[in-house]
Design a protein around this motif. Structure first.
Motif, PDB file in Angstrom:
ATOM      1  N   ILE A  53       0.818  -1.215   0.000  1.00 50.09           N
ATOM      2  CA  ILE A  53       0.000   0.000   0.000  1.00 50.09           C
ATOM      3  C   ILE A  53       0.850   1.263   0.000  1.00 50.09           C
ATOM      4  CG2 ILE A  53      -1.926  -1.168   1.133  1.00 50.09           C
ATOM      5  CD1 ILE A  53      -1.148   0.240   3.720  1.00 50.09           C
ATOM      6  N   THR A  54       2.178   1.119  -0.092  1.00 47.20           N
ATOM      7  CA  THR A  54       3.053   2.286  -0.129  1.00 47.20           C
ATOM      8  C   THR A  54       3.719   2.388  -1.495  1.00 47.20           C
ATOM      9  OG1 THR A  54       5.029   1.123   0.664  1.00 47.20           O
ATOM     10  CG2 THR A  54       3.525   1.995   2.339  1.00 47.20           C
ATOM     11  N   THR A  55       4.546   3.409  -1.672  1.00 45.02           N
ATOM     12  CA  THR A  55       5.284   3.582  -2.903  1.00 45.02           C
ATOM     13  C   THR A  55       6.155   2.361  -3.198  1.00 45.02           C
ATOM     14  OG1 THR A  55       7.028   4.868  -4.013  1.00 45.02           O
ATOM     15  CG2 THR A  55       7.070   4.815  -1.622  1.00 45.02           C
ATOM     16  N   ALA A  56       6.361   2.101  -4.488  1.00 43.53           N
ATOM     17  CA  ALA A  56       7.197   0.961  -4.886  1.00 43.53           C
ATOM     18  C   ALA A  56       8.686   1.302  -4.861  1.00 43.53           C
ATOM     19  CB  ALA A  56       6.801   0.493  -6.279  1.00 43.53           C
ATOM     20  N   ALA A 180      -0.195  -3.146   8.205  1.00 48.29           N
ATOM     21  CA  ALA A 180       0.433  -2.234   7.241  1.00 48.29           C
ATOM     22  C   ALA A 180      -0.194  -0.852   7.228  1.00 48.29           C
ATOM     23  CB  ALA A 180       0.357  -2.839   5.839  1.00 48.29           C
ATOM     24  N   THR A 181      -1.474  -0.740   7.590  1.00 46.85           N
ATOM     25  CA  THR A 181      -2.132   0.565   7.608  1.00 46.85           C
ATOM     26  C   THR A 181      -1.731   1.406   8.818  1.00 46.85           C
ATOM     27  OG1 THR A 181      -4.016  -0.349   8.805  1.00 46.85           O
ATOM     28  CG2 THR A 181      -4.170  -0.278   6.388  1.00 46.85           C
ATOM     29  N   HIS A 305       4.702   6.420  -6.173  1.00 49.23           N
ATOM     30  CA  HIS A 305       4.150   7.365  -5.218  1.00 49.23           C
ATOM     31  C   HIS A 305       3.258   6.633  -4.215  1.00 49.23           C
ATOM     32  CE1 HIS A 305       5.492  10.539  -7.966  1.00 49.23           C
ATOM     33  NE2 HIS A 305       4.997   9.787  -8.932  1.00 49.23           N
ATOM     34  N   ASP A 306       3.088   7.249  -3.048  1.00 47.11           N
ATOM     35  CA  ASP A 306       2.183   6.706  -2.039  1.00 47.11           C
ATOM     36  C   ASP A 306       0.752   7.128  -2.369  1.00 47.11           C
ATOM     37  OD1 ASP A 306       3.717   5.482   0.423  1.00 47.11           O
ATOM     38  OD2 ASP A 306       4.882   7.215  -0.210  1.00 47.11           O
ATOM     39  N   PRO A 307      -0.176   6.185  -2.532  1.00 47.26           N
ATOM     40  CA  PRO A 307      -1.570   6.562  -2.751  1.00 47.26           C
ATOM     41  C   PRO A 307      -2.230   7.086  -1.479  1.00 47.26           C
ATOM     42  CG  PRO A 307      -1.381   4.197  -2.550  1.00 47.26           C
ATOM     43  CD  PRO A 307       0.026   4.734  -2.550  1.00 47.26           C
TER      44      PRO A 307
END
Length: 339
Positions: A53-56, A180-181, A305-307
């Motif tokens: 759920i974060t940037t790659a 993860a959240t 990018h982080d969504p």
């Protein structure tokens, strides 16, 4: 204005796609136990690429201590630390040399400075916050020695329209980091994760909020008028790029604010741990609201990018609050009468 603090002073430097970013921390007393590993633990909580759920962007974010620490203790001299960038893809940003992204600092920096680093936002990138995490880890090392009662924990309290339940007292960072959240509410965090992933796939983004709770502050910490705890924390959290609002008080403050005074003031936690600008002995509570990240659609799909920035921002908020507290403790200890 790259320096934060009065006596416990943090200066950050570096750009998102430059050789390195770093922190110079001046004012930390000598003899504070501090190791590279202590700082690394906090950087690992913030680093990119830690979950789906974060940037790659995959950065190890390994910190190097260059000065100010010897044989596991601070020397009282400036502490310099850097993190080298190793996974830049600057070509992703080539078209942004002449194209400004809505909601970003691109256009205003171009107007203000007439020259800017377009690669990943340069100095305005959220990557700069790793420098703050370094400073916050040093602040927490100092507080662990001189004010060990203090416990600062932040958690994601809202993603989109999903609102988490208020956790009970005694919440730990381990409990927050278990998902993860970084939301401790088992009832909503899986749905939060699903919505963040859906936004990522669609080139969209989500905002929300992070709550910070500080337990163990001594009564009277803070300074009158312009040095109020709430004023300094507002400055600290407001300096984080994606933060769009700060509210002090219990998580349901906005619901309580419409109550008559006889009802509002009948509850001891109504003040969020602050009265007259000073800590009142109750847990300090503050909520920071985050706008949805402004990199969207093709820009989001083509870059890394982080969504939703909140899961990685949790240790950043903890760091900034810890820096404020460490600075106030030093100021108080510099006066004839201390707590």
């Amino acid at each position: 204005m790259n320096t934060f603090g009065t006596l416990f002073r943090m200066t950050t430097f570096g750009e998102s796609h430059g050789p390195a970013l770093g922190t110079i921390l001046d004012g930390c007393p000598a003899g504070v136990p501090l190791t590279r590993e202590q700082i690394q633990v906090e950087l690992d909580r913030r680093r990119p690429g830690q979950s789906a759920i974060t940037t790659a962007r995959s950065e190890p974010d390994q910190v190097e201590l260059l000065s100010g620490v010897f044989e596991g203790k601070t020397l009282g001299t400036p502490i310099a630390a850097i993190v080298r960038n190793t996974n830049q893809r600057s070509g992703d940003y080539d078209k942004l040399k002449a194209e400004d992204r809505p909601g970003h600092a691109d256009s205003v920096w171009r107007e203000r400075f007439k020259h800017r680093d377009h690669r990943g936002g340069g100095r305005t990138s959220g990557r700069e916050t790793l420098c703050r995490v370094i400073g916050g880890a040093i602040a927490e090392a100092y507080l662990a020695r001189d004010l060990p009662s203090v416990r600062t924990v932040a958690y994601v309290s809202q993603v989109g329209d999903l609102v988490a339940a208020v956790p009970p007292p005694g919440l730990t960072r381990a409990q927050v980091d278990a998902h993860a959240t970084r939301c401790p509410d088992e009832r909503v965090r899986e749905e939060m994760s699903r919505r963040i992933l859906a936004a990522k796939e669609a080139g969209d983004s989500l905002g929300g909020s992070i709550d910070v709770r500080v337990e163990g502050l001594p009564v009277g910490l803070g300074e009158p008028i312009f040095g109020k705890v709430k004023a300094l924390i507002a400055q600290a959290l407001g300096s984080i790029g994606a933060v769009t609002g700060v509210v002090w008080g219990p998580p349901d403050l906005l619901e309580r604010i419409g109550q008559p005074g006889t009802v509002f003031h009948s509850v001891k936690d109504a003040y969020g741990g602050i009265q007259g600008g000073l800590a009142n002995g109750e847990p300090l509570q503050v909520r920071a609201y985050f706008k949805p990240p402004a990199t969207l659609m093709d820009h989001a799909k083509g870059g890394r990018h982080d969504p939703c920035i909140m899961p990685r921002a949790v240790p950043v908020l903890e760091a900034m609050v810890s820096l404020v507290i460490a600075d106030l403790v030093l100021q108080l200890n510099a006066r004839p009468h201390t707590l």
